[in-house]
Motif scaffolding. Structure first.
Motif, PDB file in Angstrom:
ATOM      1  N   ARG A   1       1.417  -1.258   0.147  1.00 22.97           N
ATOM      2  CA  ARG A   1       0.177  -0.191  -0.185  1.00 22.97           C
ATOM      3  C   ARG A   1       1.213   1.399   0.092  1.00 22.97           C
ATOM      4  O   ARG A   1       2.138   0.962   0.434  1.00 22.97           O
ATOM      5  CB  ARG A   1      -1.258   0.159   1.254  1.00 22.97           C
ATOM      6  CG  ARG A   1      -1.517  -1.254   1.065  1.00 22.97           C
ATOM      7  CD  ARG A   1      -2.778  -1.284   2.412  1.00 22.97           C
ATOM      8  NE  ARG A   1      -3.424   0.596   3.040  1.00 22.97           N
ATOM      9  CZ  ARG A   1      -4.827   0.248   2.740  1.00 22.97           C
ATOM     10  NH1 ARG A   1      -5.369  -0.688   2.424  1.00 22.97           N
ATOM     11  NH2 ARG A   1      -4.994   1.599   3.037  1.00 22.97           N
TER      12      ARG A   1
ATOM     13  N   ASP B   1      -0.371   3.731   1.412  1.00 23.58           N
ATOM     14  CA  ASP B   1       0.023   4.867   2.370  1.00 23.58           C
ATOM     15  C   ASP B   1       1.014   4.144   3.534  1.00 23.58           C
ATOM     16  O   ASP B   1       1.142   4.709   4.426  1.00 23.58           O
ATOM     17  CB  ASP B   1      -1.291   4.873   2.718  1.00 23.58           C
ATOM     18  CG  ASP B   1      -2.171   4.338   3.242  1.00 23.58           C
ATOM     19  OD1 ASP B   1      -3.286   4.062   2.992  1.00 23.58           O
ATOM     20  OD2 ASP B   1      -1.540   2.656   3.344  1.00 23.58           O
TER      21      ASP B   1
ATOM     22  N   ASP C   1       4.053   5.878   2.669  1.00 25.72           N
ATOM     23  CA  ASP C   1       4.314   6.700   3.202  1.00 25.72           C
ATOM     24  C   ASP C   1       4.196   6.616   4.877  1.00 25.72           C
ATOM     25  O   ASP C   1       5.074   7.981   5.271  1.00 25.72           O
ATOM     26  CB  ASP C   1       2.892   7.672   3.314  1.00 25.72           C
ATOM     27  CG  ASP C   1       3.546   8.034   1.103  1.00 25.72           C
ATOM     28  OD1 ASP C   1       2.195   7.508   1.237  1.00 25.72           O
ATOM     29  OD2 ASP C   1       4.386   7.319   0.515  1.00 25.72           O
ATOM     30  N   ALA C   2       4.310   6.244   5.563  1.00 26.21           N
ATOM     31  CA  ALA C   2       3.888   6.336   6.836  1.00 26.21           C
ATOM     32  C   ALA C   2       4.963   5.654   7.713  1.00 26.21           C
ATOM     33  O   ALA C   2       5.091   5.430   8.644  1.00 26.21           O
ATOM     34  CB  ALA C   2       2.550   5.285   7.552  1.00 26.21           C
TER      35      ALA C   2
ATOM     36  N   ARG D   1       5.246   1.944   7.334  1.00 27.73           N
ATOM     37  CA  ARG D   1       4.997   0.915   8.154  1.00 27.73           C
ATOM     38  C   ARG D   1       5.931  -0.253   7.499  1.00 27.73           C
ATOM     39  O   ARG D   1       5.676  -1.126   8.063  1.00 27.73           O
ATOM     40  CB  ARG D   1       3.521   0.422   7.631  1.00 27.73           C
ATOM     41  CG  ARG D   1       2.616   1.498   8.926  1.00 27.73           C
ATOM     42  CD  ARG D   1       1.415   1.528   9.611  1.00 27.73           C
ATOM     43  NE  ARG D   1       0.986   1.976   7.805  1.00 27.73           N
ATOM     44  CZ  ARG D   1       0.252   2.710   8.193  1.00 27.73           C
ATOM     45  NH1 ARG D   1      -0.547   3.644   9.387  1.00 27.73           N
ATOM     46  NH2 ARG D   1      -0.495   3.383   6.880  1.00 27.73           N
TER      47      ARG D   1
ATOM     48  N   THR E   1      -7.727  -5.561  12.604  1.00 23.65           N
ATOM     49  CA  THR E   1      -8.645  -4.034  12.597  1.00 23.65           C
ATOM     50  C   THR E   1      -8.936  -4.101  11.731  1.00 23.65           C
ATOM     51  O   THR E   1      -9.751  -4.987  10.996  1.00 23.65           O
ATOM     52  CB  THR E   1      -7.126  -2.907  12.091  1.00 23.65           C
ATOM     53  OG1 THR E   1      -6.841  -3.803  10.812  1.00 23.65           O
ATOM     54  CG2 THR E   1      -5.984  -3.123  13.635  1.00 23.65           C
TER      55      THR E   1
ATOM     56  N   SER F   1     -11.285  -2.255   9.004  1.00 22.60           N
ATOM     57  CA  SER F   1     -10.585  -2.268   6.890  1.00 22.60           C
ATOM     58  C   SER F   1     -11.093  -1.353   6.519  1.00 22.60           C
ATOM     59  O   SER F   1     -12.801  -0.571   7.038  1.00 22.60           O
ATOM     60  CB  SER F   1     -11.385  -3.940   6.231  1.00 22.60           C
ATOM     61  OG  SER F   1     -10.848  -5.085   7.152  1.00 22.60           O
ATOM     62  N   SER F   2     -10.891  -0.355   5.631  1.00 25.89           N
ATOM     63  CA  SER F   2     -11.209   0.907   4.920  1.00 25.89           C
ATOM     64  C   SER F   2     -11.775   0.161   3.744  1.00 25.89           C
ATOM     65  O   SER F   2     -10.635  -0.879   3.497  1.00 25.89           O
ATOM     66  CB  SER F   2      -9.904   1.395   4.649  1.00 25.89           C
ATOM     67  OG  SER F   2     -10.210   2.404   3.804  1.00 25.89           O
TER      68      SER F   2
END
Lengths: 299, 885
Positions: free
Chosen positions: B429, B431, B434-435, B437, B859, B861-862
């Motif tokens: 991903r 994001d 970018d984070a 992770r 967690t 989910s988006s």
């Protein structure tokens, strides 16, 4: 060599070329907020509520393009549904759920669960939306287990690990019953009963039943506001059925097996308990109070 | 020679056993190579040479002769003996016919041979490294039945006529054999500056490049149906670094390759505005044997090209567009036919070590005295991959035998066995990147073990027959194929605790046959042609898809709506008619039509929710597609040709999407093109020293699909359109230098408002690259001699540029610029080479997707789609040691 230099220069020039045009779909930016209908309200059974506390663990809020009265499906009907054939395009989600046109409660790829005080004087922010242009028609809300909410400060402390917490007084005629209680939403079970996802309510209309087509937004001013009709949650609740407290002067407890708790769950699931308003262009503005429920013949 | 266990951890080094084996090979074979290479009496030069006589290196044939068969040939073979005079550039300056066999053959054979030899090209003879003029005896056999074009007013050669002009079955003996004269070489001609009366004796110490008297069986001729037809002879371009046969596709203008998995997973082949997922929009074949897979569970038209050994790819026959009646199923953007051959005769063994524990051993054998199309090869590869979960192992064996069959026939037998096992990292991903992770080259271990195994066994036989005014080809093939894939691109989106890992299986067999019959006819003093072709194919495959538990890879405890268990039997019969009419001296019209019928019989498990039972349900469907094709060709003279074409292409539907009794719907596209081509010296395209072509094209898809994330599947969107232009150049400015370059622009748009007006008419289709540019430079050159060994250098440069691609939500990918480089030096029988892929170490995204996912189990989910990508390979360098025997 001349050929190579010429081609190299072409490539350098081409690196700055940006293909003109758009794929049509594009991002929208706006904020979200949630608020309660107020401390006072009247249920369909004629109980007048005076609420002192109403705190909710608020999960993802999603906006879909389908009709609000339809039960939202998390998966397409069938992988074998071939309406036609075309050249097909890249998608790698086998049995994908429907994607929302907007989603609040996720930031930088991670979910953000909030403890929300629905009796707060001003709407509680839900953060920035991941959104795209399209038809905004129905809204869903997800309520996680309270323990999933990270440290939410004072409001989070009021949750006490529950999904919803309420305290207030219900009055009907000469009867006045102080009450308090909580709801715990075990996440909705899968086929084997194992929890799979937060408790989700579907089918709330976005601003109006036919929906709203959003193509552009003003990030600074446009927002979607959710108004929770708190009294609606208890439309079918008979507070008189609550057992007497063990200690005098204490409020009656809404136990998990009580009729009030069951009615409360039904109220949470009822799309009419929520109103969603859009403050941007074409919207109706912040949601106004809904019509008072027709009082049922009570005892 | 390879380590006994292919499995290696990242960062581990090859075992000492491998190095010992390599050294052993060198020690054992080097003396043998040296012995063959020397052939020189100690202290002496060539036999009969006086001591101190300068060594002369014989000229080497670069471009073979393709004589036109005389009209009065009578259908017989005639051998013509010639004496050629070559200048310092290796060009033929004078041709003298010494005689022909049989003696009563008409003089037209002499004229044809003389004319053909005028186009021969040689690496010039050298004395002490300096080019010199020489005279050379040359033997040319002209075999029937090649009909030359009868239109003498048009000097251009029509390569696509049966045997016209440049075609023919010829045998050209290698120029080093037989020796011209015994005795000392007379090098005085060059010194005295006299006319080329010198006679060069082949250097006795020079290793016979082709072994014993080599025979080249030349089957030429191409079909120029469009300006975007490219007959890409690799030649020196094979020195551009390529790790797989699939990477050779980058030679074709406008082709962009992308892979969301590892080597072993089929690549997406972008061309002319089509994303070509897993190869589905291009009809791939190897010497006419179709490779696209019918109703593959992973994707309709899936093509696995990893069985092709890159050293064996001698030519790509690329037809972009849909104007050729020979193009059948899956030719939506075009068709690409691989031709296999091994120009280097004898035994070649190459061992390669590279970064990320890349190890390769390839053995290639081309028996002397046989054509280049006769060969055998074994290819073994291992790599740990450039990041976690990217390792793969591959083993491939390919063998082909070509021989004359009867007076007018050519028989080709092909067999290949291949298997590869690979691990895939899945997607990352944006994001998460970018984070911080996940790393750019990282993976999500929680997604489970992804990858697969692919295998193939293929046998084929082809018979090519020619006679005066006629030509026919018959091809039969059979294949056993198995594919197993596991992938998880969504993490824990659908199943929060088990994960979304799925397993797909596809296994079965294919049998088929195809061919055509061509005939020319004289009408109104012009040569016309008619061709009738046919195609049959029967596929029987078992398909399966099921969910696995991501962390254990065990079958899921739960049923899934997407589970598949089905048997598919597909039968395809096709027929086409193609007419060629030369109405005017400079105008050629070609037209025809193709009819294809596909029948499907599907037997699949269906789960009944009402009683929780699974039962087998059968359904069948049949569909017919008719596709007209037409081309107009106008020769303007001076090597310039204008071509306009149109045609209808199609792709069959996935059998699992069909309803019982349905008239199977096809993807149908209509394409038009207008272009021009110029070749220097009016030479045939495949051999021209300089060729340039340009074309503008338009393709309309009647009812396209676009993935609608709000409903979770692809939905019809009506028509879509693709407009574009392509510029291509091929240059051979020197005999040792070869350049291939192309630049393509494409604009793909929807015609109507789509997805509920979210995508208005005129919007770009996502993922289609607007600009694709490619440059390939190859060189091979003799550098003279060092001591008694011939020294030869070769190298290659490949550069690709992909412009920004439109992505969903009006985003753009970054442009990509990649450079590959190789260089090798051969001394005698040993060669040492170095190469680098992604020389600039660009950090680039290979596949890019837009989907929802959740790689954090437990967690929330988006469901909102976000960008995902697979990382492209970083800088990777290789060292190769080769032995030529």
């Amino acid at each position: 060599m001349c050929l190579g230099v010429s081609l190299g220069m072409c490539l350098v020039a081409l690196s700055g070329v940006r293909c003109a045009g758009s794929t049509g779909d594009h991002r929208l930016r706006f904020q979200g907020a949630v608020t309660g209908s107020g401390a006072a309200g009247v249920t369909a059974l004629g109980w007048t509520l005076a609420l002192e506390r109403f705190v909710v663990a608020w999960g993802p809020t999603r906006v879909y393009s389908d009709a609000p009265i339809a039960r939202a499906r998390t998966r397409p009907r069938s992988l074998l549904a071939g309406l036609s054939v075309g050249t097909a395009w890249a998608q790698h989600c086998h049995g994908c759920p429907r994607a929302p046109v907007a989603e609040l409660g996720f930031e930088r790829g991670g979910s953000v669960l909030r403890a929300v005080d629905l009796l707060a004087p001003s709407p509680s922010p839900l953060g920035a939306a991941n959104a795209r242009n399209g038809l905004y028609r129905s809204v869903s809300f997800a309520f996680p287990g309270g323990s999933a909410v990270p440290d939410g400060g004072v409001v989070g402390a009021m949750l006490g690990g529950h999904s919803m917490v309420v305290r207030g007084t219900a009055t009907r005629g000469a009867v006045s019953i102080p009450f308090e209680g909580s709801l715990d939403f075990n996440t909705q079970g899968g086929e084997d009963g194992a929890p799979t996802r937060p408790y989700t309510v579907y089918g709330v209309a976005f601003d109006r039943p036919e929906g709203l087509h959003l193509e552009a937004t003003q990030e600074a001013t446009d927002r979607v506001v959710v108004r929770v009709e708190l009294a609606r949650f208890f439309d079918q609740a008979d507070f008189g059925s609550l057992p007497e407290p063990s200690e005098p002067g204490r409020p009656r407890a809404i136990t998990a097996a009580s009729q009030v708790a069951t009615a409360w769950r039904l109220g949470v699931r009822d799309p009419r308990s929520y109103r969603v308003g859009w403050t941007g262009a074409g919207g109706s503005g912040e949601p106004r109070p809904g019509p008072q429920p027709a009082p049922d013949a009570g005892p | 020679m390879l380590p006994p266990n292919f499995q290696r951890k990242v960062g581990s080094t090859p075992t000492p056993l491998f190095f010992l084996g390599l050294i052993l090979v060198v020690l054992v074979f080097a003396p043998m190579a040296r012995a063959q290479d020397a052939g020189v009496v100690d202290g002496g030069g060539a036999a009969g040479d006086a001591p101190g006589t300068p060594r002369v290196v014989s000229p080497r044939l670069l471009e073979r002769a393709r004589p036109a068969y005389p009209a009065d040939g009578g259908g017989r073979r005639v051998d013509v003996e010639l004496l050629l005079t070559l200048n310092e550039l290796g060009a033929v300056t004078h041709t003298e016919v010494l005689g022909h066999i049989p003696a009563d053959a008409p003089e037209s054979f002499d004229h044809a041979a003389r004319a053909a030899c005028a186009s021969l090209r040689f690496e010039p003879a050298r004395r002490e490294g300096v080019p010199i003029p020489v005279r050379l005896r040359f033997h040319l056999a002209i075999a029937p039945p090649v009909v030359a074009h009868a239109d003498a007013e048009v000097p251009e050669l029509h390569d696509d006529e049966p045997g016209a002009g440049a075609e023919g079955l010829t045998h050209a003996h290698d120029q080093a054999h037989p020796p011209v004269n015994a005795g000392a070489a007379d090098a005085g001609a060059a010194d005295a500056g006299a006319a080329t009366d010198a006679t060069a004796a082949p250097e006795a110490g020079v290793p016979a490049p082709e072994g014993p008297a080599a025979e080249a069986v030349v089957r030429g001729g191409t079909r120029d149906r469009t300006a975007s037809h490219y007959d890409l002879e690799l030649g020196a371009l094979r020195n551009v670094p390529r790790l797989t046969g699939a990477e050779v596709l980058s030679l074709a203008p406008g082709v962009m390759l992308s892979n969301e998995g590892t080597e072993g997973h089929a690549q997406h082949v972008f061309l002319r505005g089509f994303t070509g997922e897993n190869g589905q929009d291009i009809a791939f074949s190897v010497d006419g044997i179709p490779l696209n897979e019918e109703s593959n569970i992973h994707g309709q038209g899936y093509v696995d090209l990893y069985f092709l050994v890159p050293e064996l790819v001698s030519r790509l026959d690329v037809t972009e567009g849909t104007a050729d009646p020979r193009q059948g199923n899956f030719a939506v953007a075009g068709s690409i036919d691989y031709h296999l051959a091994l120009p280097t005769r004898g035994l070649t063994v190459r061992s390669t070590l590279g970064r990320f524990n890349y190890q390769r051993l390839v053995a290639l054998y081309g028996p002397g005295g046989h054509p280049d199309e006769t060969f055998a090869a074994v290819d073994l590869v291992h790599s740990d991959g450039f990041g976690p979960s990217r390792g793969f192992d591959r083993a491939s064996a390919v063998a082909q035998w070509v021989t004359e069959a009867g007076r007018s026939g050519l028989l080709r037998l092909l067999a290949t066995v291949y298997a590869t096992r690979f691990v895939s990292p899945g997607v990352v991903r944006e994001d998460d990147l970018d984070a911080g992770r996940v790393d750019f080259f990282g993976a999500y271990p929680e997604a489970g073990r992804q990858g697969g195994l692919s295998s193939r066994a293929l046998v084929a036989a082809a018979y090519d027959w020619r006679r005066a005014g006629e030509r026919a080809e018959l091809r039969v093939f059979g294949q056993a194929r198995d594919l197993s894939l596991t992938e998880n691109f969504t993490g824990y989106l659908l199943r929060a605790h088990e994960g979304d890992l799925i397993e797909q299986r596809y296994g079965g067999g294919t049998v088929g046959a195809n061919g055509y019959y061509q005939r020319t006819a004289e009408l109104f003093h012009r040569t016309h042609a008619v061709e009738l072709g046919w195609f049959t194919r029967h596929d029987r495959y078992a398909l399966a898809q099921r969910r696995l538990q991501a962390l254990t890879s065990e079958p899921s405890r739960l049923r899934d709506n997407g589970d598949v268990s089905a048997d598919v039997r597909a039968t395809h019969v096709g027929l086409y008619l193609d007419l060629t009419a030369r109405l005017l001296p400079r105008l050629t019209l070609r037209g025809g039509a193709r009819l294809d019928a596909l029948a499907y019989d599907v037997s699949a498990d269906v789960f009944r929710a009402v009683d929780q039972r699974t039962e087998r349900v059968n359904r069948n469907a049949l569909g017919v597609h008719v596709g007209p094709k037409a081309t107009a060709e106008l020769h303007l003279g001076r090597g310039v040709t204008l071509l306009g074409s149109l045609g209808s292409g199609f792709r069959s539907p996935d059998a699992l999407t069909l309803a019982d009794g349905e008239s199977a719907p096809f993807v149908s596209v209509l394409g038009q093109e207008l272009g021009a081509r110029w070749t220097l010296g009016n030479e045939p395209l495949a051999r021209a020293r300089l060729a340039v072509s340009t074309a503008a094209y338009h393709t309309l898809v009647g009812n396209d699909l676009l993935f609608d994330p709000t409903v979770g599947r692809s939905v019809p969107i009506g028509a879509s359109r693709r407009l574009g232009a392509v510029l291509w150049l091929r240059a051979r400015p020197r005999p040792w230098l070869d350049v291939n370059a192309s630049l393509t622009y494409t604009r793909a748009t929807v015609e109507n408002d789509a997805l509920g007006s979210t995508v208005p008419a005129g919007s770009l289709l996502p993922y289609v690259p607007a600009v694709v540019a490619r440059l390939d430079v190859g060189l091979e050159r003799d550098l003279g001699r060092w001591r008694s060994w011939a020294v030869r250098a070769r190298g290659g440069l490949g550069a690709s540029f992909y412009g920004p691609r439109p992505l969903p939500l009006d985003e753009r990918s970054e442009p990509v610029f990649l450079v590959d480089l190789s260089a090798a030096l051969r001394v005698g029988a040993l060669e040492l080479g170095a190469s680098a892929k992604n020389l600039l170490d660009a950090r680039w995204r290979d596949a890019q997707l837009n989907t929802a996912s959740n790689f954090n189990p437990g967690t929330a989910s988006s469901f909102f789609p976000v960008r995902h990508f697979t990382a492209g390979s970083p800088l990777t360098f290789f060292l190769t040691l080769g032995v030529y025997l």
